[in-house]
Design a protein around this motif. Structure first.
Motif, short mmCIF file in Angstrom:
data_model
loop_
_atom_site.label_atom_id
_atom_site.label_comp_id
_atom_site.label_asym_id
_atom_site.label_seq_id
_atom_site.Cartn_x
_atom_site.Cartn_y
_atom_site.Cartn_z
N VAL A 204 0.90 -1.31 0.10
CA VAL A 204 -0.01 0.03 -0.01
C VAL A 204 0.95 1.48 0.00
O VAL A 204 0.57 2.13 -0.61
N SER A 205 1.99 1.23 0.72
CA SER A 205 2.91 2.45 0.76
C SER A 205 3.35 2.73 -0.57
O SER A 205 3.61 3.80 -1.17
N PHE A 206 3.74 1.68 -1.29
CA PHE A 206 4.28 1.94 -2.82
C PHE A 206 3.36 2.57 -3.58
O PHE A 206 3.48 3.59 -4.24
N LEU A 207 1.93 1.82 -3.42
CA LEU A 207 0.88 2.54 -4.37
C LEU A 207 0.49 3.95 -3.98
O LEU A 207 0.30 4.82 -4.99
N ILE A 208 0.65 4.16 -2.74
CA ILE A 208 0.36 5.75 -2.29
C ILE A 208 1.51 6.51 -3.00
O ILE A 208 1.41 7.59 -3.49
N ALA A 209 2.61 5.98 -2.78
CA ALA A 209 3.94 6.95 -3.46
C ALA A 209 3.83 7.07 -4.88
O ALA A 209 4.04 8.02 -5.65
N ALA A 210 3.10 6.15 -5.63
CA ALA A 210 3.11 6.11 -6.91
C ALA A 210 1.82 7.15 -7.37
O ALA A 210 1.85 7.36 -8.53
N MET A 211 1.08 7.54 -6.59
CA MET A 211 0.10 8.61 -6.65
C MET A 211 0.62 10.01 -6.96
O MET A 211 0.12 10.93 -7.09
N GLY A 212 1.89 10.00 -6.69
CA GLY A 212 2.76 11.20 -6.68
C GLY A 212 3.02 12.01 -7.93
O GLY A 212 3.28 13.04 -8.18
N THR A 213 2.46 11.07 -8.96
CA THR A 213 2.73 11.47 -10.49
C THR A 213 1.59 11.06 -11.39
O THR A 213 1.10 10.17 -11.12
N HIS A 214 0.98 11.91 -12.26
CA HIS A 214 -0.20 11.51 -13.35
C HIS A 214 0.23 10.52 -14.11
O HIS A 214 -0.44 10.17 -14.88
#
Length: 253
Positions: A204-214
């Motif tokens: 989940v942490s990795f997916l949250i970080a992945a939301m940092g760019t469109h």
């Protein structure tokens, strides 16, 4: 006329920069306050929000000045961590913020970048203040952080000085989306690692970080996240030998 306007646009006395430095000066205290909110919900141990506000306010207003007066008078009593944070980190940045109001900033990027490096160095010096230093020719645990911190102080001060002496670019537009989601993912990992375990928390942490760019491609992100989660599940308990829970508590119980 055009030259005068161009010069005034480059060499500015930017009070907003000084306000930003004031916020930076109390950033560790703000972060600890936000972190302490988790104690209300039982997510961790430590001081509560009201205790943190009272402790840091006392350190900034009374504790640090009293420690300075005591040091001048020869008092060798060790100051608390909150007082040292105010003395080593917050007070120098407050002083920089005040001086910034009266300075002519010729290159905002260099000046602000140099002060940010200076802030990182001061924080490193505070964080290593309770570690053992050198004894004779023997290096202590705090020797290397203090050496690198001192070098970074000099580097940051030099970069900031070039922003005052030489013309350069103004502050460029900066997107907060990337750093925001990365910080959210780090905080989530720290708070969720015990109740949810490594597998769920890392993914989940990795997916949250992945939301940092469109530009994120979610299928690829899920695959990479699964691979990294597998790596963490093998690294922490088996390679490093850390006793970290693998799965959520409600599944284990």
């Amino acid at each position: 006329m055009a030259d005068t306007m161009g010069h005034s646009a480059t060499a500015t006395r930017n009070t907003s920069v000084a306000i930003g430095f004031c916020v930076l000066a109390i950033a560790p205290q703000i972060f600890e306050l936000i972190w302490s909110i988790g104690t209300i919900f039982g997510w961790g141990a430590g001081r509560g929000p009201l205790q943190i506000v009272a402790a840091h306010a006392t350190a900034l207003v009374a504790g640090a000045p009293a420690a300075l007066v005591g040091a001048v008078g020869g008092d060798t009593k060790k100051a608390s961590s909150d007082v040292l944070l105010a003395l080593i980190y917050s007070y120098p940045l407050f002083a920089v913020a005040i001086l910034t109001i009266f300075m002519t900033i010729r290159s905002a990027q260099d000046y602000v970048g140099g002060i940010v490096l200076l802030a990182l160095a001061l924080f490193a010096l505070w964080a290593s203040s309770d570690l053992q230093g050198m004894r004779g020719f023997s290096f202590g645990a705090g020797t290397a952080p203090r050496m690198f911190g001192a070098l970074l102080v000099a580097l940051g001060a030099g970069i900031a000085l070039t922003g005052l002496l030489f013309d350069g670019p103004a502050m460029a537009h900066y997107s907060w989306r990337g750093p925001l989601f990365v910080m959210v993912s780090i905080v989530f990992f720290a708070l969720a690692i015990r109740p949810l375990g490594v597998v769920v928390t890392a993914f989940v942490s990795f997916l949250i970080a992945a939301m940092g760019t469109h530009e994120t491609r979610w299928i690829e992100a899920i695959i990479v996240g699964a691979c990294l989660t597998l790596g963490c599940a093998l690294l922490f308990p088996y390679v490093l030998g850390l006793p970290m829970p693998m799965f959520p508590r409600f599944l284990v119980q």
